[in-house]
Scaffold this active site. Structure first.
Site, PDB file in Angstrom:
ATOM      1  N   ASP A  15      -2.557 -12.286   5.190  1.00 32.27           N
ATOM      2  CA  ASP A  15      -3.628 -12.970   5.926  1.00 32.27           C
ATOM      3  C   ASP A  15      -4.948 -12.831   5.164  1.00 32.27           C
ATOM      4  O   ASP A  15      -5.657 -13.807   4.925  1.00 32.27           O
ATOM      5  CB  ASP A  15      -3.754 -12.358   7.327  1.00 32.27           C
ATOM      6  CG  ASP A  15      -4.880 -12.992   8.125  1.00 32.27           C
ATOM      7  OD1 ASP A  15      -4.979 -14.231   8.108  1.00 32.27           O
ATOM      8  OD2 ASP A  15      -5.668 -12.244   8.743  1.00 32.27           O
ATOM      9  N   LYS A  48       0.879  -1.176   0.000  1.00 34.07           N
ATOM     10  CA  LYS A  48       0.000   0.000   0.000  1.00 34.07           C
ATOM     11  C   LYS A  48       0.915   1.223   0.000  1.00 34.07           C
ATOM     12  O   LYS A  48       0.889   2.071   0.892  1.00 34.07           O
ATOM     13  CB  LYS A  48      -0.918  -0.054   1.240  1.00 34.07           C
ATOM     14  CG  LYS A  48      -1.996   0.999   1.277  1.00 34.07           C
ATOM     15  CD  LYS A  48      -3.111   0.786   0.256  1.00 34.07           C
ATOM     16  CE  LYS A  48      -4.087   1.938   0.277  1.00 34.07           C
ATOM     17  NZ  LYS A  48      -5.040   1.909  -0.846  1.00 34.07           N
ATOM     18  N   ASP A 104      -6.922 -15.790   2.401  1.00 34.12           N
ATOM     19  CA  ASP A 104      -8.288 -16.310   2.579  1.00 34.12           C
ATOM     20  C   ASP A 104      -9.100 -16.094   1.305  1.00 34.12           C
ATOM     21  O   ASP A 104      -9.847 -16.969   0.869  1.00 34.12           O
ATOM     22  CB  ASP A 104      -9.005 -15.607   3.744  1.00 34.12           C
ATOM     23  CG  ASP A 104      -8.902 -16.385   5.049  1.00 34.12           C
ATOM     24  OD1 ASP A 104      -7.917 -17.163   5.198  1.00 34.12           O
ATOM     25  OD2 ASP A 104      -9.775 -16.227   5.911  1.00 34.12           O
TER      26      ASP A 104
HETATM   27  C1  IPM Z   1      -4.007 -17.542   9.674  1.00 30.96           C
HETATM   28  C2  IPM Z   1      -4.932 -17.221  10.812  1.00 30.96           C
HETATM   29  C3  IPM Z   1      -4.106 -16.609  11.939  1.00 30.96           C
HETATM   30  C4  IPM Z   1      -3.479 -15.340  11.395  1.00 30.96           C
HETATM   31  C5  IPM Z   1      -4.916 -16.341  13.214  1.00 30.96           C
HETATM   32  C6  IPM Z   1      -5.531 -17.621  13.742  1.00 30.96           C
HETATM   33  C7  IPM Z   1      -4.084 -15.674  14.270  1.00 30.96           C
HETATM   34  O1  IPM Z   1      -5.961 -16.387  10.373  1.00 30.96           O
HETATM   35  O2  IPM Z   1      -3.103 -18.360   9.865  1.00 30.96           O
HETATM   36  O3  IPM Z   1      -4.190 -16.974   8.601  1.00 30.96           O
HETATM   37  O4  IPM Z   1      -4.131 -14.292  11.375  1.00 30.96           O
HETATM   38  O5  IPM Z   1      -2.326 -15.399  10.988  1.00 30.96           O
HETATM   39 MG    MG Z   2      -5.948 -15.985   8.317  1.00 32.75          MG
END
Ligand code: IPM
Ligand code: MG
Length: 362
Positions: free
Chosen positions: A251, A195, A255
């Protein structure tokens, strides 16, 4: 060969998926005549229940004494589990963060790959999927907002919370080097995500990544702002090879990327330090709603075990055999509920483990 592997079953579906991965590792050991010695360790809620903390120093020491760690998942339902009544530093997730930091696991590899057998589960339109995609997210894992100073204070009745996003050039350089090394063995493209239009830490990130890129003339580097990257992942995921990014962005984007494959139950991950040591875990969470019901998909954990063999134990053939076994079982039409589609055979967690173990041979 003898190898020491730590197993952290953890919480929720963790114990059942780790059990299946162990089944597959045992079969692999039998076929190639290796000895895997397992040490079971407590972390997360499972550790809180016994020790009152999510990770003890003894557990960290025991993990350090092995060649690699295979983990299931940790954490429970934040609305109902008593673990979330504890202060944040004593909750299940704090155990995982402490382990990452103590073991120096700065390089997090999160592949997001579209299995052709599971194309029907991909939420994107056919014309967007095109020829599929195969992305490696390289997430920095021991710096940034996760580990910067934080505080919550109240001054004159006004509550104020602070989190600090801090990176030094060395932290950026070492993850960038890993990213380029991996890109060299793939399609030779790095998209560095930051960013830089707002954050100083991102401007430093960009300039250090550019310095590292000079040593990799065969790899093409481009920069992308994180908000644009979030959009591009659903607009044209096929454009990405390696995505290199800092902790918090990684992170979130990982996802998103895993959801886009439609098969979060299939995606493995590796967290590595400067040595061969690593922690391997599925990309998904602990799914407390289906825990103990023989419904969870063990494939992400089984594929994480394959990564463990490849990256920490240098057992490439064996890792390849596990991946091929997974492929074979999918081709034969076996599915757990999360990846089930019409015309396939629905199986439970244990049966899926059996089927994969049966397909492992030299
Ligand atoms: C991941 C999870 C972790 C993170 C959490 C559980 C702390 O979301 O491994 O991506 O945020 O790193
Ligand atoms: Mg995560």
């Amino acid at each position: 060969m003898d190898h020491k592997i730590a197993l952290i079953p953890g919480d929720g579906i963790g114990p059942e998926i780790v059990r299946e991965a162990r089944k597959v590792l045992d079969k692999t050991a039998k076929v190639w005549r290796h000895t895997f010695t397992y040490t079971e360790l407590l972390m997360g809620g499972a550790s809180i229940d016994v020790h009152g903390v999510p990770l003890t120093d003894e557990t960290v020491a025991a993990a350090k004494d092995t060649d690699a760690v295979l983990m299931g998942s940790i954490g429970g339902d934040a609305n109902t589990s008593p673990w979330y009544k504890l202060e944040p530093s004593r909750r299940p997730e704090a155990g995982l963060l402490k382990l990452r930091k103590e073991l120096g696991l700065f390089a997090n590899l999160r592949p997001a790959y579209l299995y052709k057998e599971l194309k029907a589960a991909c939420p994107l339109r056919e014309d967007i999927i095109g020829n599929g995609f195969d992305i490696m997210i390289m997430r920095e894992l021991t710096g940034g907002l996760y580990f910067g100073a934080r505080s919550t204070v109240e001054e004159n009745g006004l509550r104020t919370a602070t989190d600090t996003l801090v990176y030094n050039e060395e932290e950026i350089r070492r993850i960038a080097i890993r990213g380029f090394d991996i890109a060299k063995k793939r399609r030779k493209k790095v998209t560095s995500v930051d960013k830089a239009n707002v954050l100083d830490s991102s401007r430093l990130w960009r300039s250090v990544v550019e310095e590292v890129a000079r040593d990799y003339p065969e790899v093409t580097l481009s920069h992308m702002l994180v908000d644009n990257c979030a959009m591009q992942l659903v607009r044209d995921p096929g454009q990405f090879d390696v995505i290199l990014t800092e902790n918090m962005f990684g992170d979130i984007l990982s996802d998103e990327a895993s959801m886009v494959t439609g098969s979060i139950g299939m995606l493995s991950s590796a967290s590595l330090n400067e040595t061969k040591f690593g922690l391997y875990e599925p990309s998904h969470g602990s799914a407390p709603d289906i825990a103990g019901q023989d419904k969870a998909n063990p494939i992400a954990t089984i594929l994480s075990a394959a990564m463990l063999l490849r990256y920490s134990l240098d057992l490439d053939k064996e890792a390849g055999a596990i991946e091929a076994a997974v492929q074979k079982v999918l081709e034969k039409g076996y599915r757990t509920g999360d990846i089930f589609s019409e015309g396939c055979t629905l199986v439970g967690t244990a049966k899926m483990g059996d089927l994969i173990a049966d397909e492992i041979h030299e």
